[in-house]
Write an enzyme that holds these catalytic residues in place. Structure first.
Site, PDB file in Angstrom:
ATOM      1  N   GLU A   1       0.812  -1.220   0.000  1.00  0.00           N
ATOM      2  CA  GLU A   1       0.000   0.000   0.000  1.00  0.00           C
ATOM      3  C   GLU A   1       0.847   1.273   0.000  1.00  0.00           C
ATOM      4  O   GLU A   1       0.429   2.307  -0.509  1.00  0.00           O
ATOM      5  CB  GLU A   1      -0.953   0.015   1.198  1.00  0.00           C
TER       6      GLU A   1
ATOM      7  N   MET B   1      24.768   8.363   2.373  1.00  0.00           N
ATOM      8  CA  MET B   1      24.656   9.589   3.154  1.00  0.00           C
ATOM      9  C   MET B   1      24.928   9.320   4.635  1.00  0.00           C
ATOM     10  O   MET B   1      25.557  10.122   5.326  1.00  0.00           O
ATOM     11  CB  MET B   1      23.271  10.213   2.951  1.00  0.00           C
TER      12      MET B   1
ATOM     13  N   PHE C   1     -11.590  -7.336  13.687  1.00  0.00           N
ATOM     14  CA  PHE C   1     -10.527  -7.799  12.788  1.00  0.00           C
ATOM     15  C   PHE C   1     -10.166  -6.699  11.784  1.00  0.00           C
ATOM     16  O   PHE C   1     -11.038  -6.122  11.150  1.00  0.00           O
ATOM     17  CB  PHE C   1     -10.979  -9.066  12.053  1.00  0.00           C
ATOM     18  N   GLN C   2      -8.900  -6.423  11.645  1.00  0.00           N
ATOM     19  CA  GLN C   2      -8.370  -5.383  10.753  1.00  0.00           C
ATOM     20  C   GLN C   2      -8.965  -4.008  11.046  1.00  0.00           C
ATOM     21  O   GLN C   2      -9.202  -3.226  10.143  1.00  0.00           O
ATOM     22  CB  GLN C   2      -8.569  -5.767   9.283  1.00  0.00           C
TER      23      GLN C   2
ATOM     24  N   LYS D   1     -17.470  -0.306   6.150  1.00  0.00           N
ATOM     25  CA  LYS D   1     -17.932  -1.198   5.083  1.00  0.00           C
ATOM     26  C   LYS D   1     -19.438  -1.102   4.844  1.00  0.00           C
ATOM     27  O   LYS D   1     -19.898  -1.149   3.708  1.00  0.00           O
ATOM     28  CB  LYS D   1     -17.560  -2.648   5.450  1.00  0.00           C
TER      29      LYS D   1
END
Lengths: 163, 565
Positions: B43, B473, B105-106, B155
């Site tokens: 993502e 760096m 969940f999630q 949802k």
């Protein structure tokens, strides 16, 4: 210097957390904070007291203004204003203390609003300094519990913070 | 409803990754053909892709992810966009509204998680609110100082039991949000008068010029007054870098002449930059003899880090238009800056040809010369995307940009891993243009799974991997500040990049020594339809110079391993 910033903002979920989050995120100071809906139920009014030099206060007001939920704000300490805070205190009141506590409350123009044989519950309004002075006058021996609302403020005279 | 809105809003591509809470939306996308979805492999890449697209086109990037880990994976990309003021709308699935707060969940409070790194966020409370909320999200993301907006969508909001009428909201009005418009005329007049009187003025342009599509006007102003021009790292391309008036960019690794000119100037006119710490060095010692004019669309940028003499809150475009109009009316003669230019030319001359030592045939290359070779091979016309580190600074120093929107880098947040997905976002939307990713083997490995996305959608970016087998760096700072103790900056167990890239069906090339460079690059850029990865071995001991001395003024710089100002 201490400033009182009064904010009109959308009365929406998450608005308060954005304001509070901003202060911690940008390392600004919150001394007191109070918030409640206004006569217009879609708006909340939030009052925050904070400490900082001119540069910091300028950043605080600018960053607050940048929040999408903030509609308008004013730094009350820039002009003549009235500030009030309310305090509720539970105080030991037995024997000779009972009269002493009552007298002190009267001197500060507070009210005893609940009584038991050993306890007074006192209500007092005023500016923050007056409330501090009252607490000092009572002394830590008698004081059982203190709740303070944080400062609310309003400008003196014709100035109005509204839409 | 969401998909219809996106189509009506003119969104062509969205970047994302499906998951439980977003499945209703994914199903709707599947059943139409106006909005194209690009499936990434992580993502974070979706947000960087949308970001790269936004930087190259000026339009908002749109991301779709699921709840919980889908949303938290997007956080780095949202923060990257926030720091560089990139317009982006991130749609996050969320668990059913009745489950919110139950550690379902999630479930993640993504509005809470992203609060400090978004311009604003919304939670959908009712399905009928969707068009209006999305319109506000796009409006906020793209107006004023742009930035990312997160929309949290439970949802059940995307599968309502009742039907709601969909109307595309053409307009949006918010009493608490009015983007800044024109600047204060009196202040603009003051700024113009200062510019006409200054003996040692300098124009300092930032990313705001690029985002505000006002680079043309900026160039007109510079030419009209013959003022030397520098930019911030984000402002690269706002003024043609091959032009005589350009001093290059300023700051920690900016050019010697830009930093010298800033320090010695008597007037700094900053438009659309925010004076961040990498641009100013120690603010207490910043430009001690200069008056500062600061034009910005965000009032909170003004006076945040440096004192400002003439603050102007307004869009770069409107302020520049007004400045040019005032100059047009003015009877004052254009100021004579020949002494100032002579001084600047002396600074320039003192550095020309002393920036680094080119490697000869058969030697391991200097990273700088690779960037110069890429510039030549692409005639300076490519979109150049970078990751973060030494390669990023070398790309900024040695690729000369003449156009805006062509330099695409994570300036504010400094996100390693930004480059590949951002380059993909550019290439997908500008298929005819050359898009080059200049990266390093450290950064590249943070997002290299996206080679797979490139294969799926046929995204032929060209990747130049400046491979010094170390986090350059970090290593440079360790050389300078930690007595050469290279703690964790050596990248062990590097993959065989050639095999890796080829396993996805792409083309890989390798360059070990200077004599192979030009021919290999020519071959790489000749291949139009293939992703080509060029692994270039470069000198791991090279440092980026100039480098401002910590806590010093603008002109306090290390010029090489042995010289300082």
């Amino acid at each position: 210097m201490r400033h009182i910033i009064s904010v009109l903002m959308e009365n929406e979920a998450g608005a308060l957390s954005r304001v509070v989050g901003l202060f911690s995120q940008r390392n600004f100071n919150i001394e007191t904070l109070n918030v409640a809906p206004t006569d217009d139920p879609t708006l909340s009014r939030l009052t925050v007291t904070t400490v900082g030099d001119d540069r910091v206060i300028e950043q605080i007001t600018k960053q607050l203004n940048k929040l999408i939920d903030v509609v308008k704000l004013v730094d009350l300490t820039e002009g003549q204003h009235i500030e009030r805070e309310m305090l509720l205190a539970k105080v030991k009141a037995v024997g000779a203390q009972r009269a002493e506590v009552k007298r002190t409350t009267e001197i500060f123009r507070g009210q005893i609003i609940d009584v038991t044989p050993s306890i007074y519950t006192i209500q007092l309004a005023g500016d923050a300094e007056k409330l501090d002075a009252f607490i000092n006058a009572l002394g830590s021996n008698t004081l059982l519990e203190v709740v303070r609302t944080g400062v609310s403020g309003i400008a003196r005279g014709e100035k109005v913070l509204s839409l | 409803m969401i998909t219809r809105f996106l189509a009506d809003e003119g969104v062509e591509y969205i970047y994302g990754y499906p998951g439980g809470a977003a499945l209703h939306i994914y199903d709707a996308i599947h059943r139409q053909d106006k909005v194209h979805h690009v499936l990434v492999r992580h993502e974070q890449a979706a947000t960087h892709m949308a970001d790269g697209y936004a930087r190259a086109t000026g339009k908002p990037g749109v991301v779709l992810v699921t709840s919980g880990p889908g949303a938290t994976n997007a956080v780095t990309g949202i923060a990257t966009a926030y720091m560089d003021s990139i317009p982006m709308v991130v749609l996050c699935g969320q668990v059913m509204s009745h489950l919110i707060g139950e550690d379902a969940f999630q479930e993640t409070d993504i509005v809470g998680v992203t609060r400090p790194i978004v311009k604003h966020s919304f939670s959908i409370k009712h399905p009928s609110d969707i068009p209006q909320v999305l319109k506000k999200a796009f409006y906020i993301a793209t107006t004023g100082r742009p930035g990312p907006v997160v929309v949290d969508i439970p949802k059940d909001m995307t599968a309502p039991t009742e039907k709601y009428e969909y109307v595309y909201p053409k307009k949006v009005k918010m009493r608490s949000y009015t983007p800044v418009g024109r600047g204060h005329t009196g202040q603009i007049r003051k700024a113009v008068e200062l510019m006409q009187k200054a003996k040692r003025p300098i124009l300092f342009g930032g990313g705001g010029l690029v985002l505000g599509e006002s680079t043309e006007l900026f160039q007109q102003l510079a030419r009209k007054l013959n003022i030397p021009v520098t930019t911030s790292l984000m402002g690269i391309g706002a003024y043609p870098q091959t032009d005589r008036q350009s001093l290059g960019w300023l700051g920690m690794h900016g050019s010697f002449e830009a930093n010298q000119a800033m320090h010695n100037s008597d007037l700094v006119v900053c438009i659309g930059a925010r004076f961040d710490d990498r641009a100013t060095n120690n603010t207490a010692k910043f430009c001690p003899t200069a008056k500062i004019v600061h034009v910005d669309v965000d009032p909170s940028s003004i006076g945040k880090t440096v004192r400002v003499d003439v603050p102007i809150v307004g869009t770069a475009k409107s302020v520049l238009e007004e400045m040019l109009a005032l100059l047009g009316e003015s009877k004052e003669e254009t100021p004579d800056l020949s002494d100032w230019w002579k001084q600047i030319d002396d600074w320039r001359a003192s550095r020309t040809g002393r920036l680094y030592e080119q490697a000869k045939d058969g030697e391991v290359m200097k990273p700088q010369q690779v960037v110069e070779a890429v510039w030549k091979a692409t005639q300076g016309k490519a979109y150049v995307v970078t990751d973060v580190g030494q390669h990023q600074m070398f790309a900024a120093q040695y690729y000369k940009f003449d156009k805006p929107n062509h330099w695409i880098t994570s300036g504010g947040l400094g996100t390693m891993g930004f480059g590949l997905p951002a380059a993909m976002g550019v290439k997908l939307n500008k298929p005819q243009e050359e898009v080059v990713l200049i990266t390093g083997e450290g950064s590249f490995q943070m997002m290299m799974q996206e080679l797979s996305t490139c294969a799926q959608y046929g995204i032929p970016v060209k990747i130049i991997n400046l491979n010094n087998q170390s986090l350059g760096m970090v290593r440079q700072w360790q050389d300078l500040n930690y007595n050469k103790r290279h703690a964790q900056s050596y990248v062990q167990s590097l993959p065989d990049f050639q095999k890796l890239v080829e396993s996805y069906g792409h083309v890989a090339m390798k360059v070990d020594t200077a004599d192979e460079l030009d021919a290999t690059l020519e071959k790489a850029f000749a291949s139009k339809d293939q992703l080509v990865f060029v692994d270039v071995y470069v000198d791991p001991h090279e440092h980026v110079y100039p480098m401002q001395v910590p806590q010093g003024s603008m002109r306090d710089m290390l010029l090489s391993k042995t010289e300082r100002t």
